[in-house]
Motif scaffolding. Structure first.
Motif, mmCIF file in Angstrom:
data_model
loop_
_atom_site.group_PDB
_atom_site.id
_atom_site.type_symbol
_atom_site.label_atom_id
_atom_site.label_comp_id
_atom_site.label_asym_id
_atom_site.label_seq_id
_atom_site.Cartn_x
_atom_site.Cartn_y
_atom_site.Cartn_z
ATOM 1 N N ASP A 9 0.845 -1.192 0.000
ATOM 2 C CA ASP A 9 0.000 0.000 0.000
ATOM 3 C C ASP A 9 0.882 1.245 0.000
ATOM 4 O OD1 ASP A 9 -2.266 1.689 0.371
ATOM 5 O OD2 ASP A 9 -2.026 1.588 2.548
ATOM 6 N N LEU A 10 0.552 2.218 -0.821
ATOM 7 C CA LEU A 10 1.198 3.536 -0.775
ATOM 8 C C LEU A 10 0.197 4.512 -0.184
ATOM 9 C CD1 LEU A 10 3.108 4.148 -4.153
ATOM 10 C CD2 LEU A 10 4.069 3.682 -1.893
ATOM 11 N N ASN A 11 0.518 5.092 0.964
ATOM 12 C CA ASN A 11 -0.409 6.028 1.580
ATOM 13 C C ASN A 11 0.216 7.414 1.711
ATOM 14 O OD1 ASN A 11 0.388 6.731 4.560
ATOM 15 N ND2 ASN A 11 0.766 4.513 4.432
ATOM 16 N N ALA A 12 -0.639 8.429 1.763
ATOM 17 C CA ALA A 12 -0.182 9.813 1.933
ATOM 18 C C ALA A 12 -1.144 10.553 2.844
ATOM 19 C CB ALA A 12 -0.072 10.523 0.587
ATOM 20 N N ASP A 13 -0.610 11.491 3.597
ATOM 21 C CA ASP A 13 -1.400 12.326 4.500
ATOM 22 C C ASP A 13 -1.957 13.500 3.698
ATOM 23 O OD1 ASP A 13 -0.340 10.570 6.322
ATOM 24 O OD2 ASP A 13 1.172 11.971 7.070
ATOM 25 N N LEU A 14 -3.283 13.561 3.557
ATOM 26 C CA LEU A 14 -3.915 14.562 2.704
ATOM 27 C C LEU A 14 -5.021 15.302 3.468
ATOM 28 C CD1 LEU A 14 -4.199 12.403 -0.556
ATOM 29 C CD2 LEU A 14 -2.348 13.930 0.128
ATOM 30 N N VAL A 33 -1.083 7.500 -5.032
ATOM 31 C CA VAL A 33 -1.212 6.647 -3.854
ATOM 32 C C VAL A 33 -2.431 5.734 -3.940
ATOM 33 C CG1 VAL A 33 -0.020 8.332 -2.404
ATOM 34 C CG2 VAL A 33 -2.528 8.379 -2.549
ATOM 35 N N THR A 34 -2.470 4.752 -3.052
ATOM 36 C CA THR A 34 -3.605 3.844 -2.986
ATOM 37 C C THR A 34 -4.461 4.075 -1.743
ATOM 38 O OG1 THR A 34 -2.140 2.162 -1.997
ATOM 39 C CG2 THR A 34 -2.493 2.053 -4.373
ATOM 40 N N THR A 35 -3.932 4.821 -0.780
ATOM 41 C CA THR A 35 -4.688 5.159 0.428
ATOM 42 C C THR A 35 -4.437 6.622 0.797
ATOM 43 O OG1 THR A 35 -4.654 2.910 1.342
ATOM 44 C CG2 THR A 35 -4.992 4.693 2.904
ATOM 45 N N VAL A 165 -2.299 -2.754 10.786
ATOM 46 C CA VAL A 165 -1.540 -2.628 9.545
ATOM 47 C C VAL A 165 -0.217 -1.964 9.888
ATOM 48 C CG1 VAL A 165 -1.427 -1.579 7.248
ATOM 49 C CG2 VAL A 165 -3.600 -2.460 8.112
ATOM 50 N N LEU A 166 0.882 -2.650 9.670
ATOM 51 C CA LEU A 166 2.198 -2.097 9.981
ATOM 52 C C LEU A 166 2.656 -1.199 8.837
ATOM 53 C CD1 LEU A 166 4.005 -5.206 11.515
ATOM 54 C CD2 LEU A 166 2.724 -3.391 12.688
ATOM 55 N N GLU A 167 3.306 -0.098 9.209
ATOM 56 C CA GLU A 167 3.652 0.946 8.239
ATOM 57 C C GLU A 167 5.113 1.358 8.333
ATOM 58 O OE1 GLU A 167 1.765 5.293 7.191
ATOM 59 O OE2 GLU A 167 2.268 4.875 9.284
ATOM 60 N N GLY A 168 5.702 1.635 7.172
ATOM 61 C CA GLY A 168 7.038 2.211 7.098
ATOM 62 C C GLY A 168 6.983 3.540 6.378
ATOM 63 N N PHE A 169 8.121 4.252 6.368
ATOM 64 C CA PHE A 169 8.174 5.589 5.777
ATOM 65 C C PHE A 169 9.274 5.664 4.734
ATOM 66 C CE2 PHE A 169 5.922 6.064 9.666
ATOM 67 C CZ PHE A 169 4.991 7.081 9.435
ATOM 68 N N ALA A 170 8.895 6.098 3.542
ATOM 69 C CA ALA A 170 9.869 6.230 2.467
ATOM 70 C C ALA A 170 10.702 7.494 2.606
ATOM 71 C CB ALA A 170 9.162 6.236 1.111
ATOM 72 N N ASP A 171 10.131 8.531 3.212
ATOM 73 C CA ASP A 171 10.782 9.844 3.223
ATOM 74 C C ASP A 171 11.242 10.295 4.605
ATOM 75 O OD1 ASP A 171 8.292 10.281 4.312
ATOM 76 O OD2 ASP A 171 7.636 11.733 2.810
ATOM 77 N N LEU A 224 3.274 1.827 3.046
ATOM 78 C CA LEU A 224 4.423 2.723 2.948
ATOM 79 C C LEU A 224 3.915 4.156 2.828
ATOM 80 C CD1 LEU A 224 7.559 2.692 2.695
ATOM 81 C CD2 LEU A 224 7.231 2.615 0.223
ATOM 82 N N CYS A 225 4.374 5.032 3.723
ATOM 83 C CA CYS A 225 3.877 6.408 3.762
ATOM 84 C C CYS A 225 4.767 7.362 2.974
ATOM 85 C CB CYS A 225 3.782 6.896 5.201
ATOM 86 S SG CYS A 225 3.152 8.596 5.363
#
Length: 255
Positions: A9-14, A33-35, A165-171, A224-225
Motif C-alpha cells: 500500500d502507498l499512503n499519503a497524509d492529505l 497513492v492507494t490510500t 496494519v504495519l507501516e514504514g516511511f519512504a521519506d 508505505l507512507c
C-alpha cells in the motif's frame, strides 16, 4: 523460483488544510497513492477540507483512513500532549466520526485509523495513550489501526482483537531502534527523489532499511507512507511509484 513480492500500500497524509488555507497538492497525490489519510480536525482539517478530500479520494478510487491527532491545530499535531486517556479516546471518536459522516455524504467509507505526528510517535511507547486510542477504535466498530512495527500499540490492539496494519516511511530517516529520527534533526526528512526511491525499494523488497550509522532495521510492513507536506512531495511520490512498479512490486490498498 523467486516468490512474488507481497501487495504494498502507498499512503499519503492529505486534506491537511483548514478553511481557506491549503497544504500540498492532494489531486496530484491521489493519482499516485492507494490510500489517503485524511486529516479530521485534530492537527488540520475542517468540514470543508474533509468533504473535499473524501470526494476526491472517492473519485480516484483511493481508500480512506482517518488521520487522527492530538487537538493541536497550532502545533500541527507535532507536539506531545499529556492529555487524560479518556479525553484522548473522545478526541479520536469525535475526529473519526466527523470524517465518517463527510465520507458517507460523498459516497465513500472510512476504512481505518492512522494516528498523526506526535500521537503516532507516542503510540510506540506510551501504554496509556495506546490503550486510549485502541479503546476509541473499538467504540467506532473495530476499524483497523495503522501503526509502526514494534509499537506498544501493536500488542494492545491485537489483544483487543483490533486488526493492525504495519507501516514504514519512504521519506523519513530511521534510528537504530526502529523509530523515526525526530523532525528538526538534520537528515530526518528525506527529500532527494533517488534516496527516497531507494529507501522505498529497500522496505518493499528487503523489508528493512539502513540507518545513518550503518545498522539494519527490520520493517515487515504492509503500507508505505509518503508525506504530502514533504518538499517536492508529488515528484517524490511519482518517483517512488515508478521505481516500485519497475521492480515488480504490486501496489494496492491495505484496507
Amino acid at each position: 523460483m523467486t516468490a512474488p513480492l507481497p501487495l504494498l500500500d502507498l499512503n499519503a497524509d492529505l486534506g491537511e488544510g483548514y478553511g481557506d488555507w491549503s497544504m500540498g497538492d492532494d489531486t496530484a497525490m491521489l493519482e499516485v497513492v492507494t490510500t489517503a489519510n485524511i486529516a479530521c480536525g485534530g492537527h488540520a482539517g475542517d468540514g470543508r477540507t474533509m468533504r473535499a478530500a473524501s470526494r476526491a479520494a472517492a473519485a480516484h478510487g483511493v481508500t480512506i483512513t482517518a488521520h487522527v491527532a492530538y487537538p493541536d491545530l497550532g502545533g500541527f499535531g507535532r507536539r506531545f500532549l499529556d492529555i487524560a486517556p479518556a479525553d484522548l479516546t473522545d478526541q479520536v471518536v469525535v475526529q473519526v466520526g466527523a470524517l465518517q459522516a463527510m465520507a458517507r455524504a460523498e459516497g465513500a467509507q472510512v476504512r481505518g485509523v492512522k494516528p498523526h505526528g506526535a500521537l503516532y510517535n507516542a503510540l510506540a511507547h506510551h501504554g496509556a495513550q495506546a490503550a486510549a486510542v485502541v479503546r476509541a477504535v473499538q467504540e467506532l466498530g473495530d476499524l483497523p489501526l495503522v501503526v509502526a512495527p514494534g509499537a506498544v500499540a501493536v500488542e494492545t490492539a491485537q489483544e483487543a482483537g483490533i486488526a493492525v496494519v504495519l507501516e514504514g516511511f519512504a521519506d523519513r530517516a530511521y534510528l537504530p531502534d526502529g523509530t523515526l529520527t525526530p523532525r528538526g534533526t538534520p537528515g530526518a526528512v528525506l527529500t532527494d527523489p533517488a534516496e527516497v526511491a531507494a529507501q522505498a525499494l529497500s522496505i518493499a523488497t528487503a523489508h528493512g532499511v539502513r540507518t545513518a550509522d550503518g545498522s539494519w532495521v527490520d520493517l515487515p510492513v504492509r503500507s508505505l507512507c509518503l508525506h504530502g507536506d514533504t518538499p517536492g512531495a508529488v515528484e517524490l511520490a511519482r518517483t517512488v511509484r515508478s521505481h516500485l512498479e519497475e521492480a515488480g512490486v504490486h501496489l494496492g490498498a491495505a484496507l
